[in-house]
Design a protein around this motif. Sequence first.
Motif, PDB file in Angstrom:
ATOM      1  N   GLY A 192     -43.219  65.927  83.387  1.00  0.00           N
ATOM      2  CA  GLY A 192     -42.627  67.122  83.257  1.00  0.00           C
ATOM      3  C   GLY A 192     -41.858  67.510  84.305  1.00  0.00           C
ATOM      4  N   GLY A 193     -41.617  66.414  85.113  1.00  0.00           N
ATOM      5  CA  GLY A 193     -40.815  66.617  86.364  1.00  0.00           C
ATOM      6  C   GLY A 193     -40.734  68.264  87.383  1.00  0.00           C
ATOM      7  N   THR A 194     -42.568  68.232  87.402  1.00  0.00           N
ATOM      8  CA  THR A 194     -43.006  69.337  88.265  1.00  0.00           C
ATOM      9  C   THR A 194     -44.045  68.500  88.715  1.00  0.00           C
ATOM     10  OG1 THR A 194     -45.168  69.772  86.639  1.00  0.00           O
ATOM     11  CG2 THR A 194     -42.913  70.982  86.879  1.00  0.00           C
ATOM     12  N   SER A 195     -44.463  68.587  90.754  1.00  0.00           N
ATOM     13  CA  SER A 195     -45.597  68.546  91.386  1.00  0.00           C
ATOM     14  C   SER A 195     -46.808  69.068  90.761  1.00  0.00           C
ATOM     15  CB  SER A 195     -45.362  68.313  92.297  1.00  0.00           C
ATOM     16  OG  SER A 195     -46.424  68.577  93.451  1.00  0.00           O
ATOM     17  N   ALA A 196     -47.792  68.533  89.921  1.00  0.00           N
ATOM     18  CA  ALA A 196     -49.155  69.706  89.524  1.00  0.00           C
ATOM     19  C   ALA A 196     -50.586  68.905  89.673  1.00  0.00           C
ATOM     20  CB  ALA A 196     -48.946  69.988  88.066  1.00  0.00           C
ATOM     21  N   VAL A 197     -51.419  69.070  89.906  1.00  0.00           N
ATOM     22  CA  VAL A 197     -52.788  68.956  90.023  1.00  0.00           C
ATOM     23  C   VAL A 197     -53.144  67.942  88.566  1.00  0.00           C
ATOM     24  CG1 VAL A 197     -55.444  69.603  90.362  1.00  0.00           C
ATOM     25  CG2 VAL A 197     -53.535  69.538  92.290  1.00  0.00           C
ATOM     26  N   TRP A 198     -53.865  67.392  87.928  1.00  0.00           N
ATOM     27  CA  TRP A 198     -53.907  66.199  87.355  1.00  0.00           C
ATOM     28  C   TRP A 198     -55.362  66.337  87.124  1.00  0.00           C
ATOM     29  CZ3 TRP A 198     -50.735  64.943  81.897  1.00  0.00           C
ATOM     30  CH2 TRP A 198     -49.287  66.203  82.492  1.00  0.00           C
ATOM     31  N   LEU A 199     -56.239  66.382  85.186  1.00  0.00           N
ATOM     32  CA  LEU A 199     -57.691  65.382  85.708  1.00  0.00           C
ATOM     33  C   LEU A 199     -57.333  64.748  84.584  1.00  0.00           C
ATOM     34  CD1 LEU A 199     -60.617  66.257  86.538  1.00  0.00           C
ATOM     35  CD2 LEU A 199     -60.230  67.401  83.974  1.00  0.00           C
ATOM     36  N   LEU A 200     -57.854  63.684  84.546  1.00  0.00           N
ATOM     37  CA  LEU A 200     -57.945  61.757  83.528  1.00  0.00           C
ATOM     38  C   LEU A 200     -59.658  62.081  84.244  1.00  0.00           C
ATOM     39  CD1 LEU A 200     -56.958  59.883  82.894  1.00  0.00           C
ATOM     40  CD2 LEU A 200     -57.708  58.609  84.689  1.00  0.00           C
ATOM     41  N   ASP A 201     -59.396  61.613  82.203  1.00  0.00           N
ATOM     42  CA  ASP A 201     -60.791  62.135  82.058  1.00  0.00           C
ATOM     43  C   ASP A 201     -61.153  60.433  81.424  1.00  0.00           C
ATOM     44  OD1 ASP A 201     -63.781  62.018  80.306  1.00  0.00           O
ATOM     45  OD2 ASP A 201     -63.696  63.998  79.442  1.00  0.00           O
ATOM     46  N   ARG A 202     -62.166  60.099  81.972  1.00  0.00           N
ATOM     47  CA  ARG A 202     -62.490  58.525  81.758  1.00  0.00           C
ATOM     48  C   ARG A 202     -63.392  58.358  80.401  1.00  0.00           C
ATOM     49  NH1 ARG A 202     -64.426  54.981  85.621  1.00  0.00           N
ATOM     50  NH2 ARG A 202     -63.175  53.481  84.661  1.00  0.00           N
ATOM     51  N   ALA A 203     -63.614  59.011  79.984  1.00  0.00           N
ATOM     52  CA  ALA A 203     -64.169  58.714  78.612  1.00  0.00           C
ATOM     53  C   ALA A 203     -63.376  58.382  77.488  1.00  0.00           C
ATOM     54  CB  ALA A 203     -65.593  59.788  77.831  1.00  0.00           C
ATOM     55  N   ASP A 204     -62.485  59.987  77.103  1.00  0.00           N
ATOM     56  CA  ASP A 204     -61.316  59.103  76.273  1.00  0.00           C
ATOM     57  C   ASP A 204     -59.928  58.622  77.158  1.00  0.00           C
ATOM     58  OD1 ASP A 204     -60.295  61.409  77.801  1.00  0.00           O
ATOM     59  OD2 ASP A 204     -60.515  62.751  76.030  1.00  0.00           O
ATOM     60  N   GLY A 205     -59.591  58.419  78.485  1.00  0.00           N
ATOM     61  CA  GLY A 205     -58.602  58.280  79.452  1.00  0.00           C
ATOM     62  C   GLY A 205     -57.471  58.974  79.191  1.00  0.00           C
ATOM     63  N   ARG A 206     -57.504  60.159  78.387  1.00  0.00           N
ATOM     64  CA  ARG A 206     -56.524  61.359  78.518  1.00  0.00           C
ATOM     65  C   ARG A 206     -56.235  62.186  79.421  1.00  0.00           C
ATOM     66  NH1 ARG A 206     -57.842  64.188  72.547  1.00  0.00           N
ATOM     67  NH2 ARG A 206     -55.605  65.409  73.302  1.00  0.00           N
ATOM     68  N   PRO A 207     -55.371  62.165  79.682  1.00  0.00           N
ATOM     69  CA  PRO A 207     -54.523  63.294  81.283  1.00  0.00           C
ATOM     70  C   PRO A 207     -54.536  64.692  80.951  1.00  0.00           C
ATOM     71  CG  PRO A 207     -52.981  61.610  81.105  1.00  0.00           C
ATOM     72  CD  PRO A 207     -54.017  62.224  79.511  1.00  0.00           C
ATOM     73  N   ARG A 208     -54.831  66.278  81.990  1.00  0.00           N
ATOM     74  CA  ARG A 208     -54.208  66.630  81.675  1.00  0.00           C
ATOM     75  C   ARG A 208     -53.577  67.738  82.713  1.00  0.00           C
ATOM     76  NH1 ARG A 208     -58.066  71.097  81.777  1.00  0.00           N
ATOM     77  NH2 ARG A 208     -60.302  70.072  82.340  1.00  0.00           N
ATOM     78  N   PRO A 209     -53.159  68.602  82.621  1.00  0.00           N
ATOM     79  CA  PRO A 209     -51.799  69.278  83.678  1.00  0.00           C
ATOM     80  C   PRO A 209     -53.321  70.382  84.846  1.00  0.00           C
ATOM     81  CG  PRO A 209     -51.738  70.435  82.349  1.00  0.00           C
ATOM     82  CD  PRO A 209     -51.928  69.164  81.179  1.00  0.00           C
ATOM     83  N   LEU A 210     -54.129  70.636  85.582  1.00  0.00           N
ATOM     84  CA  LEU A 210     -54.996  72.218  85.742  1.00  0.00           C
ATOM     85  C   LEU A 210     -53.868  72.681  86.245  1.00  0.00           C
ATOM     86  CD1 LEU A 210     -57.494  69.958  87.051  1.00  0.00           C
ATOM     87  CD2 LEU A 210     -57.239  71.389  84.860  1.00  0.00           C
ATOM     88  N   VAL A 211     -53.640  73.024  87.284  1.00  0.00           N
ATOM     89  CA  VAL A 211     -52.138  73.894  87.819  1.00  0.00           C
ATOM     90  C   VAL A 211     -51.121  73.368  88.859  1.00  0.00           C
ATOM     91  CG1 VAL A 211     -53.714  73.278  90.081  1.00  0.00           C
ATOM     92  CG2 VAL A 211     -52.741  75.376  89.522  1.00  0.00           C
ATOM     93  N   GLY A 212     -49.873  73.988  88.397  1.00  0.00           N
ATOM     94  CA  GLY A 212     -49.089  73.348  88.828  1.00  0.00           C
ATOM     95  C   GLY A 212     -48.025  73.653  87.708  1.00  0.00           C
ATOM     96  N   THR A 213     -47.789  73.459  86.721  1.00  0.00           N
ATOM     97  CA  THR A 213     -46.822  72.910  86.149  1.00  0.00           C
ATOM     98  C   THR A 213     -46.026  74.778  85.747  1.00  0.00           C
ATOM     99  OG1 THR A 213     -48.606  73.795  84.071  1.00  0.00           O
ATOM    100  CG2 THR A 213     -48.032  71.556  84.595  1.00  0.00           C
TER     101      THR A 213
END
Length: 1003
Positions: free
Chosen positions: A146-167
């Motif tokens: 998305g064009g930003t440096s941000a901390v993301w989290l990947l949940d291995r159960a569903d393989g779906r990432p989501r941003p946490l902070v920085g967007t």
Amino acid sequence: MTLSRRALLKGGVVVGGAVALTGCTAPPAPEHGAGTIIGQATNIALSHHAGTRVLAFDAGNVLWVLPVAGGQARRLTEDAEDATWPSFFPDGKRIAFQSFRNGVYDIASVDVVSGAVERLTRGPQYDVDPCVSPDGSRVAYVSDAGGTSAVWLLDRADGRPRPLVGTDDERAYRAPTWHPDGQRIAYVAGDSAVEVLHLATGDRKVLHTAPAGQSFRGTSYGPSGDLAYVLVDGPRSTLFRNGTALSAAAEEVAPLPPAWLSGDELAYGADGEIRRRRTGDRDFVAIPFSAALAAPGSPPEIRRPIALPEQSALRGIVGPALSPDASTVCFRALNALWLLRLGGAAEKIVDDGYSNADPSWAPDGRSIVYSSDRGGVANLWRHTIGEGCEPLTDLPDGAFVPSVDPSGDRIAFQDEAGTTSVLDLTTSEIRELVPAGDYPGKPSWSPDGRYVAMTVTRPASERDTAGYNDIMVVDVETGNSTIQSIAPHRSIATRNGDGPLWSPDGKSLIAVVDSLVHRVPVDRDGTITGPPTPLSELVADSVSVSASGDVLFLSLGKVVIVGGKQYTPPITCRQRKPPPSATIRAGALWDGHSDGYRENVDIKIENGFITAIDHARPDVTPTVDASTKCVIPGLIDVHNHWHFRGRQWGSRQGPLWLAYGVTTSRSPGDPAYQMLETRESIHSGAAVGPRFLGSGEPLDGTRNSFAFMRTVSSEEQLARELQRVIALDYNVVKSYQRLPVTLERSLVKQLRAQGIPVVSHYLYPAVATGLNGMEHTGGGNRLGYSRTLSAAGGRTAEDTIRLLSSSDMWVSSTLLFANEMFVDSPDLVEDRRTKVLFPWWEYERLKEKVRQAAGPGNELNRAWTRGDVDLLLRVHRAGGLVVAGTDAPLDDIGISIHQNLRAMVKHGFSAVDALRTATSNAAVALGAEGELGCLRAGARADLLIIDGDPLREIRDTARIERVFVDAQEYDVAGLLAPFENLPDCRGARPQPYAPQTCCRRGN
């Protein structure tokens, strides 16, 4: 005009779940003796598994495992995985890491036993700095999706990432680390803060703030919740625990997360070693390791001639502009402007020895606007067909790359700093349109004259300044602008003549993408409405469009009309005739190899070559009497970028190189046709300058930084790039920072058959792939830090010395940070050659560099220069090949070769060994051993007459009186003469401009 950077950087992201890789299982670790054994490595990242007491670490961009007690490391990943930044899963069976196998950084994991690799994220974004949660169910990492440096989290159960902070901000994020409770994540934000995020509540808290001018790196939570991190202060880096320094002042800790061995003991990388240290202990304990890297590969044997043929068809065609009626092309070649009637004759229209470039037709086809530095500073001129030339501007900051609007009443252009402006010919008023930028492309007008489009670079995020060549469209009336990608995560080929150009109907833009001409549908205001479609299968450069929509481009040295014919300009490049036979009498001669001089000798020259060197005879009258002087081989600069600011230096550049004794100049990266035009111009005698060897644009990956680099994303595109390499007779090819290992292997394999050397910024796995040279001691790196020089103080571990000295790779000096030498002696700044031949803005920046060198903030530059020369000296003493390169004009043209030599001597080289790097050693890197860089029978007559003793005092190397290239004589006064009485603007202040370097070590 105000642009929201955040709005410009938004984009898509594609991330997949865990996908097993095929064919990527790591090979068995080679037995000791099967490869190069290393026991040190620079900037090591570590992870520890407490249950098995095993460390994972990266060295050579390979993952290894090692008992905490030390010993022989076991390889987990193959070279092509390009694996770094390990993080153990809690069961100890797998390790997460960042992989560059696919040309972008993905998060992956490797099985500790089998070496099988599993991809955890996918997509065009860079996913880096992985850290596995305490329960192993999640992975925190940093992404620029998305064009930003941000901390993301990947949940291995569903393989779906989501941003946490920085967007929602514009900070660079780094090194997320899990608290042992699994509910909090700490990270570095904006370099100056360590923050913690509570996952359940979203609350953020600043834990530590860096003192002014210092930066945080490498956070790591311990098992009891203590937080370790690294603080970088200039050339120093220190390991901290909860705000208390742990490491000693003499240590330089890697700017990467340390690994906790227990609640009070950490393992970390420092000074090439893996070290362990307990809280409160005064001393560290080194953890010994040995790792077997692959053996050096076989680099291409250099078989490219250093001279063009005596006679050949012209191929160096620069800036072709198709006339409105599509009958004629105007272009630069052989240091002149030409008109080529398609299918007919070619004629010169401007040929005065100065730099005349970038023609743009008036809409009536009766005149051409171009840029010329005949008045001292490049400005706009108009050539009326059949009549002559007249000046249009007289601007102190210059005027370049003109583009005439459809009415013929306005001209868009750029100044030396990259500011885009519009000249109204009816009123002579000039209005700024876009502030100075990072080398934007040439402006192009919309058919209605309302909009101007140009190529600009868009950084991928706050953390990664590399990005994409996108399209900026500016409303000339309002000043409002937009930036858009030509297609998601794709770039216009370069920012040097590859578009975009508006079609006459305003419904499309024409641009080169992936080295093919494309048409891109747009609305009236330039908004892209669909994907680009190729118009031709031919390799393409430098597009131009007629008033009726005919599209012209260059292909492998020919002029091509889309859907029509190919034309070879009926122009021949003929080698300049060698001067008459001559005898030069030298009081002292250094031959490029020996430790001392031969005295009182005659150098006999015929047809540009030395035929004999004999003791001087009193009955022979020499052609040139240097009996009270010293004669040495001409200097060779193996690494510069002639056309990085070629327009700004203009016709001064060649004389400046010669005036400071450079007789052979090689560029490992320049716009291809500009490189070839310069080479042909000097070869034919149409321009004054040193022998010029070169390359086209360096080959980068999916992202790039510089206007003269090409993004390469596939084998198919690489095949097109290789067609250009061969057709335009490159002398070298540079694989830049982001070409993945698999494509680099293919590049080397194919160029081996052509005898063309390949260089890069990297040491390993480049040495195993078979590259010929490492450009820079610690070049810019896709990791953001070097693997050959420590990130803070520029120290070198023994693995670098061993790999370079035991292989066929050379290393170039490029001591860009050696401005301390100006403090030691300002003679080069005050020299008449510098004052006359530097454009005024470059001279003002040089004086500012000198002022900074004398100030208190130069500590880091001094440390880096010491570190650079230490690497070079240790490689030299170990039997490796060190060659002189400057990276000019990123360093100062002409004088920088002497700064390199002086810095080498200051920090340990003997004068004769320093001079060898710029003579006989450099000749080896050119494949010209015995032909260049030496004075012997059979060598080319490239030599310098010096009033001094350079083997005793290296500064005397700059005391040049005469220069010979292939026996062609130049005296310094004659080189300066065309520029002595030109008006200049000294005393003015140059526009803000931040000099770049392709070798800056990054973060």
